[in-house]
Scaffold this motif. Structure first.
Motif, short mmCIF file in Angstrom:
data_model
loop_
_atom_site.label_atom_id
_atom_site.label_comp_id
_atom_site.label_asym_id
_atom_site.label_seq_id
_atom_site.Cartn_x
_atom_site.Cartn_y
_atom_site.Cartn_z
N ALA A 172 0.75 -1.26 0.01
CA ALA A 172 -0.04 0.04 -0.07
C ALA A 172 0.69 1.25 0.01
O ALA A 172 1.78 1.36 0.91
N GLY A 173 0.76 2.32 -0.85
CA GLY A 173 1.28 3.37 -0.88
C GLY A 173 2.67 3.33 -1.81
O GLY A 173 3.53 4.41 -1.86
N GLU A 174 3.04 2.01 -2.14
CA GLU A 174 4.32 1.96 -2.91
C GLU A 174 4.25 2.21 -4.45
O GLU A 174 3.11 2.08 -4.90
N LYS A 175 5.47 2.72 -5.24
CA LYS A 175 5.43 3.16 -6.42
C LYS A 175 6.28 1.85 -7.13
O LYS A 175 7.37 1.77 -6.74
N LEU A 176 5.65 1.32 -7.65
CA LEU A 176 6.30 0.05 -8.48
C LEU A 176 6.38 0.40 -10.05
O LEU A 176 5.50 0.81 -10.58
N ALA A 177 7.72 0.02 -10.54
CA ALA A 177 7.92 0.36 -12.19
C ALA A 177 7.94 -1.12 -12.55
O ALA A 177 8.77 -2.21 -11.79
N LEU A 178 7.59 -1.51 -13.84
CA LEU A 178 7.70 -2.47 -14.42
C LEU A 178 8.76 -2.46 -15.57
O LEU A 178 8.23 -1.48 -16.49
N VAL A 179 9.74 -3.17 -15.73
CA VAL A 179 10.52 -2.84 -16.89
C VAL A 179 10.75 -4.23 -17.62
O VAL A 179 10.84 -5.16 -16.94
N GLY A 180 10.74 -4.19 -18.84
CA GLY A 180 11.24 -5.51 -19.75
C GLY A 180 10.85 -5.07 -21.18
O GLY A 180 10.57 -4.09 -21.66
N GLU A 181 11.37 -6.06 -22.06
CA GLU A 181 11.50 -5.76 -23.46
C GLU A 181 9.81 -6.10 -23.62
O GLU A 181 9.06 -6.60 -23.28
N ASN A 182 9.67 -5.70 -25.09
CA ASN A 182 8.47 -5.72 -25.64
C ASN A 182 7.98 -7.42 -25.51
O ASN A 182 8.74 -8.03 -25.93
N GLY A 183 6.72 -7.66 -24.96
CA GLY A 183 6.24 -8.88 -24.89
C GLY A 183 6.67 -9.55 -23.75
O GLY A 183 6.44 -11.05 -23.76
N ALA A 184 7.04 -8.96 -22.72
CA ALA A 184 7.81 -9.33 -21.65
C ALA A 184 6.42 -9.65 -20.58
O ALA A 184 6.76 -10.23 -19.47
N GLY A 185 5.32 -9.23 -20.65
CA GLY A 185 3.97 -9.53 -20.05
C GLY A 185 3.71 -8.44 -19.04
O GLY A 185 3.06 -8.56 -18.22
N LYS A 186 4.39 -7.20 -19.18
CA LYS A 186 4.06 -6.22 -18.43
C LYS A 186 2.39 -5.62 -18.22
O LYS A 186 2.00 -5.47 -17.18
N THR A 187 2.03 -5.37 -19.72
CA THR A 187 0.80 -4.92 -19.64
C THR A 187 -0.07 -6.14 -19.11
O THR A 187 -1.18 -5.74 -18.40
N THR A 188 -0.14 -7.16 -19.30
CA THR A 188 -0.87 -8.21 -18.89
C THR A 188 -0.97 -8.32 -17.55
O THR A 188 -1.97 -8.29 -16.81
N LEU A 189 0.38 -8.18 -16.70
CA LEU A 189 0.34 -8.13 -15.36
C LEU A 189 -0.63 -6.88 -14.79
O LEU A 189 -1.45 -7.35 -13.72
N VAL A 190 -0.73 -5.71 -15.30
CA VAL A 190 -1.48 -4.63 -14.78
C VAL A 190 -2.94 -5.05 -14.97
O VAL A 190 -3.82 -4.42 -14.36
N LYS A 191 -3.18 -5.74 -16.16
CA LYS A 191 -4.54 -5.93 -16.44
C LYS A 191 -5.11 -7.02 -15.36
O LYS A 191 -6.30 -7.00 -15.04
N LEU A 192 -4.42 -7.91 -15.02
CA LEU A 192 -4.67 -8.78 -13.92
C LEU A 192 -4.90 -8.02 -12.68
O LEU A 192 -5.73 -8.54 -11.97
N LEU A 193 -3.99 -7.12 -12.37
CA LEU A 193 -4.24 -6.24 -11.08
C LEU A 193 -5.46 -5.66 -11.20
O LEU A 193 -6.13 -5.38 -10.18
N ALA A 194 -5.81 -4.93 -12.38
CA ALA A 194 -7.28 -4.22 -12.42
C ALA A 194 -8.22 -5.23 -12.68
O ALA A 194 -9.48 -4.86 -13.00
N ARG A 195 -8.10 -6.37 -12.82
CA ARG A 195 -9.19 -7.50 -12.91
C ARG A 195 -9.88 -7.44 -14.21
O ARG A 195 -10.99 -7.75 -14.36
N LEU A 196 -9.06 -7.12 -15.16
CA LEU A 196 -9.77 -7.19 -16.70
C LEU A 196 -9.55 -8.60 -16.85
O LEU A 196 -10.20 -9.10 -17.89
N TYR A 197 -8.53 -9.45 -16.53
CA TYR A 197 -8.28 -10.64 -16.58
C TYR A 197 -8.45 -11.28 -15.21
O TYR A 197 -8.17 -10.75 -14.13
#
Length: 601
Positions: A381-406
């Motif tokens: 809670a209250g943390e600023k987290l950055a996701l880094v990686g090459e294209n296709g590393a799964g960054k956007t999928t991870l945040v969609k899971l976090l927002a419960r789009l998946y």
């Protein structure tokens, strides 16, 4: 589906009760008026024919009598005239009511499609089979309106046939049997070719979507610059011409066969009608029938033939429409996989512990590969987290899971110790502010584009202006002719197109509309210059003070502002830590950082 049997046709009629419930829900009053008008209209033809018979018999009787009763004759003529006027009035009234009901029904079902699409899952929209069903449901908006009119006309004609058949049965019942024998070949032919048309339409659905796509990218403001610079018009036109030509040839061959066989079956029907007509004439010549009865029977038989042909022909069309209704209802039968909890837990306000990923994995529909796998970490809670990686590393999928789009394919995500699936989904979405890299550029006003961030506040001008100032969009808005009411995009009149960076500032303003507890920015500043990017992140730091935030970026100048960084590779966490800690490890993060730093030297 390639062929449709007669059994399947009758089975498809089982979709009609559900269809009529939709019609009734559209407008009970107009549906009732339509039914009454059609029932009254169905009795008019036989009434006109019978009055015509009385008129002719009266004229014949008067021609052989010295005591002519003109009063009775003119009364009959007046009645027939009144019936003709009534028939015309009812016909126009029915057409009007059909049109009104059809428009309402089309609008109602279109809204139903949008409402159902809104509750379905994001990954369902990424499935081509789902898209075919959605496309067929959309395409049938007009078809369902036509089906409505056809079914109502079918019922009306059946009632009219009942009246006319009653008249024939009184005199010569065998005429009804002859009528069916004469019309049956045409019915079988229509049924066969409607099957072929339906099968062809089903096979062409995916390719027709491609045709619509080619038509769009070949003449669109959004694609024009690339089409010109890469000289794509010839390629697109050739592909469109080849695909549309194939459709034309397939449809042409079927249409020619249908026309030839239809002509032959029509001749058979005409032979049956004129055979019966000759028999009736001979009986009238022998004195077995009066001239008026001859006229009544000939007219009744002619109308019955026409009605029966129409009913049998329309049956194939109605049953075809009923089969298409299955496609329509199939779409509504698709249910979201993300289930809403009946006893949903209230979203914590404020978040106490944060989000915990426990061995989370996700795989897209029809994919053999994991987009994310073995994710184990805590977003405090209250943390600023950055996701880094090459294209296709799964960054956007991870945040969609976090927002419960998946929902995870395996593992689970906890919020303050409870599974994310236990929380109220609508409340969760309200507490999450997301700006994706592929944000939409709505062809709407500036104000509406910003209000997308929290559409419930679309009338809150003060909040919209404040959000624009926070995202640095206000200065460019003030330069627009219509300011906050300026339409954006070139699709509609007086629209103004913005640059990529200007659009990005508008999109970023959406994040400031919502007082969320979790903010997710997926490449939010990719189109901004260095100074604007720095200012945006200074504002963003203020916005997320005391709140949880996830940032995806390829720019390490912004990533280093995060409290912690996760480095993803092929969907899994490769390393994590602060900027300095990751540089000290001299692993993937340090390699990517040094590669980018070399570009600025």
């Amino acid at each position: 589906m390639t062929e449709v049997s007669l059994k399947e046709r009758f089975s498809a009629l089982g979709n009609l009760p559900r269809f009529f419930r939709l019609v009734w829900n559209t407008s009970p009053l107009i549906t009732m008026i339509n039914a009454i008008l059609r029932i009254v209209r169905s009795a008019i033809p036989v009434a006109i024919l019978y009055v015509g018979k009385l008129i002719i018999d009266q004229v014949v009787q008067m021609s052989h009598s010295s005591n002519a009763d003109f009063n009775y004759l003119w009364e009959l003529v007046a009645i027939e005239f009144g019936l003709a006027i009534l028939s015309d009035g009812l016909s126009r009234a029915t057409t009007l009511v059909d049109s009104l009901l059809g428009d309402l029904f089309s609008n109602y079902t279109s809204i139903q499609i949008m409402q159902h699409a809104a509750i379905l899952d994001l990954d369902q929209f990424e499935d081509s089979i789902f898209y075919d069903k959605l496309e067929r449901a959309r395409q049938q908006t007009i078809g369902r309106t036509i089906l409505l009119s056809q079914v109502l006309s079918q019922v009306q004609d059946l009632i009219t046939m009942g009246f006319l058949a009653a008249g024939l049965i009184i005199y010569y019942p065998w005429l009804i049997l002859l009528l069916f024998i004469a019309v049956l070949p045409a019915f079988m032919g229509e049924s066969y070719f409607n099957d072929k048309t339906y099968s062809l339409s089903r096979r062409q659905t995916p390719e027709r979507r491609e045709l619509d796509y080619l038509r769009y990218i070949g003449a669109s403001d959004e694609t024009a610059k690339e089409v010109k610079i890469f000289d794509l018009s010839g390629f697109l036109i050739d592909r469109f011409r080849r695909l549309s030509g194939k459709f034309y040839m397939d449809n042409k061959q079927l249409a020619i066969k249908r026309s030839l066989w239809g002509t032959l079956f029509s001749v058979v029907g005409s032979l049956g009608y004129y055979g019966a007509y000759i028999i009736i004439i001979l009986k009238a010549v022998r004195g077995d029938l009066s001239i008026g009865t001859l006229t009544f029977l000939a007219g009744s038989f002619r109308q019955l033939r026409s009605l029966l042909e129409g009913i049998l022909s329309r049956f194939t069309t109605v049953s075809q429409g009923a089969i298409y209704l299955k496609d329509f209802f199939d779409f509504f039968d698709i249910q979201p996989k993300i289930k809403l909890s009946s006893n949903a837990r209230a979203f914590p306000n404020p978040i106490q512990k944060g989000f915990t990923f426990e061995n989370v994995g996700f795989k897209y529909v029809n994919s053999e590969y994991w987009a994310n796998r073995h994710l184990n970490f805590i977003l405090h809670a209250g943390e600023k987290l950055a996701l880094v990686g090459e294209n296709g590393a799964g960054k956007t999928t991870l945040v969609k899971l976090l927002a419960r789009l998946y929902d995870p394919t395996e593992g689970r995500i906890l919020l303050d110790g409870y599974d994310l699936r236990e929380y109220d989904l609508a409340e969760l979405r309200k507490q999450v502010g997301v700006i994706f890299q592929d944000y939409l550029r709505y062809q709407m006003t500036v104000s509406q584009n910003i209000a997308i961030g929290d559409i419930a506040e679309k009338e809150n001008k003060e909040l919209i202006i404040h959000s624009a100032k926070q995202s640095l969009a206000d200065p460019l808005i003030q330069k627009l002719p219509g300011k906050y009411e300026q339409p954006l995009g070139k699709r509609f009149n007086q629209g103004v197109e913005l640059s990529g960076g200007e659009w990005q500032k508008i999109a970023l303003a959406r994040a400031y509309m919502k007082d969320a507890q979790l903010f997710i920015l997926d490449e939010p500043t990719s189109a901004l210059d260095a100074r604007s990017e720095y200012e945006v992140f200074q504002r963003f730091s203020e916005l997320t003070r005391g709140k949880t935030a996830v940032l995806i970026s390829h720019r390490f100048s912004t990533v280093r502002m995060a409290d912690r960084i996760l480095v993803l590779d092929k969907g899994e966490i490769l390393e994590e830590g602060s900027h300095e800690e990751l540089l000290d490890k001299k692993n993937r993060y340090a390699e990517l950082f040094n590669l980018q730093a070399m570009g600025y030297q």
